[in-house]
Design a protein around this motif. Structure first.
Motif, PDB file in Angstrom:
ATOM      1  N   LYS A 171       0.827  -1.213   0.000  1.00 27.95           N
ATOM      2  CA  LYS A 171       0.000   0.000   0.000  1.00 27.95           C
ATOM      3  C   LYS A 171       0.859   1.260   0.000  1.00 27.95           C
ATOM      4  O   LYS A 171       0.680   2.143  -0.832  1.00 27.95           O
ATOM      5  CB  LYS A 171      -0.899   0.048   1.257  1.00 27.95           C
ATOM      6  N   SER A 172       1.752   1.331   0.967  1.00 24.51           N
ATOM      7  CA  SER A 172       2.516   2.575   1.144  1.00 24.51           C
ATOM      8  C   SER A 172       3.422   2.836  -0.048  1.00 24.51           C
ATOM      9  O   SER A 172       3.579   3.989  -0.483  1.00 24.51           O
ATOM     10  CB  SER A 172       3.341   2.496   2.433  1.00 24.51           C
ATOM     11  N   THR A 173       4.022   1.791  -0.569  1.00 24.71           N
ATOM     12  CA  THR A 173       4.901   1.938  -1.733  1.00 24.71           C
ATOM     13  C   THR A 173       4.102   2.453  -2.919  1.00 24.71           C
ATOM     14  O   THR A 173       4.498   3.411  -3.594  1.00 24.71           O
ATOM     15  CB  THR A 173       5.534   0.574  -2.086  1.00 24.71           C
ATOM     16  N   PHE A 202      -4.614   9.199   0.043  1.00 26.53           N
ATOM     17  CA  PHE A 202      -4.515   8.650   1.391  1.00 26.53           C
ATOM     18  C   PHE A 202      -3.845   7.282   1.383  1.00 26.53           C
ATOM     19  O   PHE A 202      -4.223   6.390   0.638  1.00 26.53           O
ATOM     20  CB  PHE A 202      -5.926   8.473   2.005  1.00 26.53           C
ATOM     21  N   ASP A 203      -2.837   7.126   2.231  1.00 27.26           N
ATOM     22  CA  ASP A 203      -2.261   5.802   2.501  1.00 27.26           C
ATOM     23  C   ASP A 203      -3.089   5.201   3.632  1.00 27.26           C
ATOM     24  O   ASP A 203      -3.022   5.686   4.756  1.00 27.26           O
ATOM     25  CB  ASP A 203      -0.795   5.971   2.928  1.00 27.26           C
ATOM     26  N   ALA A 261      -2.698   8.182   6.436  1.00 21.81           N
ATOM     27  CA  ALA A 261      -3.854   7.901   7.293  1.00 21.81           C
ATOM     28  C   ALA A 261      -3.764   6.492   7.861  1.00 21.81           C
ATOM     29  O   ALA A 261      -4.746   5.987   8.420  1.00 21.81           O
ATOM     30  CB  ALA A 261      -5.140   8.087   6.499  1.00 21.81           C
ATOM     31  N   ASP A 262      -2.599   5.854   7.706  1.00 23.90           N
ATOM     32  CA  ASP A 262      -2.405   4.545   8.325  1.00 23.90           C
ATOM     33  C   ASP A 262      -1.947   4.780   9.763  1.00 23.90           C
ATOM     34  O   ASP A 262      -0.754   4.890  10.044  1.00 23.90           O
ATOM     35  CB  ASP A 262      -1.372   3.729   7.557  1.00 23.90           C
ATOM     36  N   LEU A 263      -2.919   4.912  10.650  1.00 26.09           N
ATOM     37  CA  LEU A 263      -2.589   5.271  12.033  1.00 26.09           C
ATOM     38  C   LEU A 263      -2.152   4.038  12.830  1.00 26.09           C
ATOM     39  O   LEU A 263      -1.877   4.143  14.025  1.00 26.09           O
ATOM     40  CB  LEU A 263      -3.776   5.969  12.704  1.00 26.09           C
ATOM     41  N   ARG A 264      -2.111   2.874  12.197  1.00 22.84           N
ATOM     42  CA  ARG A 264      -1.585   1.698  12.900  1.00 22.84           C
ATOM     43  C   ARG A 264      -0.111   1.504  12.602  1.00 22.84           C
ATOM     44  O   ARG A 264       0.689   1.222  13.468  1.00 22.84           O
ATOM     45  CB  ARG A 264      -2.380   0.453  12.524  1.00 22.84           C
ATOM     46  N   LYS A 265       0.233   1.683  11.325  1.00 22.05           N
ATOM     47  CA  LYS A 265       1.639   1.519  10.963  1.00 22.05           C
ATOM     48  C   LYS A 265       2.059   2.598   9.973  1.00 22.05           C
ATOM     49  O   LYS A 265       2.221   2.353   8.784  1.00 22.05           O
ATOM     50  CB  LYS A 265       1.858   0.128  10.362  1.00 22.05           C
ATOM     51  N   PRO A 266       2.227   3.822  10.462  1.00 20.03           N
ATOM     52  CA  PRO A 266       2.580   4.912   9.554  1.00 20.03           C
ATOM     53  C   PRO A 266       4.020   4.789   9.048  1.00 20.03           C
ATOM     54  O   PRO A 266       4.928   4.469   9.824  1.00 20.03           O
ATOM     55  CB  PRO A 266       2.409   6.166  10.420  1.00 20.03           C
ATOM     56  N   THR A 267       4.226   5.020   7.742  1.00 20.48           N
ATOM     57  CA  THR A 267       5.585   4.930   7.180  1.00 20.48           C
ATOM     58  C   THR A 267       5.931   6.085   6.241  1.00 20.48           C
ATOM     59  O   THR A 267       7.079   6.192   5.822  1.00 20.48           O
ATOM     60  CB  THR A 267       5.762   3.611   6.389  1.00 20.48           C
ATOM     61  N   VAL A 268       4.947   6.930   5.928  1.00 22.36           N
ATOM     62  CA  VAL A 268       5.198   7.987   4.946  1.00 22.36           C
ATOM     63  C   VAL A 268       6.353   8.898   5.387  1.00 22.36           C
ATOM     64  O   VAL A 268       7.157   9.340   4.570  1.00 22.36           O
ATOM     65  CB  VAL A 268       3.907   8.803   4.687  1.00 22.36           C
TER      66      VAL A 268
HETATM   67 MG   LIG Z   1       1.953   0.874   4.827  1.00 25.00          MG
END
Ligand SMILES: [Mg+2]
Ligand SMILES: Nc1ncnc2c1ncn2[C@@H]1O[C@H](COP(=O)(O)OP(=O)(O)OP(=O)(O)O)[C@@H](O)[C@H]1O
Length: 162
Positions: free
Chosen positions: A60-62, A161-162, A83-90
């Motif tokens: 997703k993030s990639t 949104f990620d 918006a990935d509040l569980r595993k943010p990587t941006v």
């Molecule tokens: Mg991700």
């Protein structure tokens, strides 16, 4: 192992292929996705996109970060929101700190444009997740989130949104 995984999180050159190697076949594929998204809606201009998947670690993030780059390269002003509040990587991908971000805006601690970061890609702006709250899904489903989107749409051509 921990060091390796941290290192791979920080390896933004490999992740942001559309930025660092725009002529590669992979970048061309991201541009194809961009075209397909644009053509998926004929009558209405697409102003926001959410990328998600059914399971963890599926890319997703990639995908989101590279899509944000190719849309920005086309001249649209793009806001990439983590918006990935569980595993943010941006913030790793764009080498930012994450002391403030989306959660700071949603909880009225910061104005949107104060929390947004400019990137060295023209037209591309990034909002990291901000500190992770104990109630992530509540925050994302809040009225504040709706207001956030409305405000962001006034400032940017496209919100991803990620
Ligand atoms: Mg991700
Ligand atoms: N198309 C792809 N092919 C091969 N590997 C990929 C691809 N896209 C991403 N990866 C790799 O897979 C791993 C997970 O990718 P990513 O972080 O983008 O997934 P994610 O769905 O955002 O994960 P999470 O659920 O943890 O948020 C990363 O190491 C990334 O480099």
């Amino acid at each position: 192992m921990a060091i390796n995984s941290k290192k791979s999180l920080l390896d933004s050159k490999r992740k942001l292929v559309a930025k660092y190697d725009p002529k590669s076949p992979i970048s061309e594929q991201y541009r194809t996705i961009r075209t397909n998204i644009l053509f998926s809606s004929v009558d209405e201009e697409i102003r926001s996109i959410m990328v998600t998947s059914s399971g963890p670690g599926e890319g997703k993030s990639t995908t989101t970060a590279n899509l944000a780059v190719v849309f920005a390269q086309q001249g649209k002003t793009v806001l990439l929101v983590d918006a990935d509040l569980r595993k943010p990587t941006v913030h790793y991908t764009f080498k930012l700190t994450n002391t403030l971000g989306l959660t700071s805006v949603l909880t009225n601690q910061k104005d949107l444009m104060e929390a947004v970061n400019k990137t060295d890609e023209n037209n591309l702006y990034v909002l990291s997740s901000g500190p992770i709250p104990p109630n992530p899904s509540e925050l994302l489903g809040s009225k504040a989130m709706q207001l956030f989107l409305e405000q962001a749409l006034e400032e940017f051509d496209l919100i991803i949104f990620d």
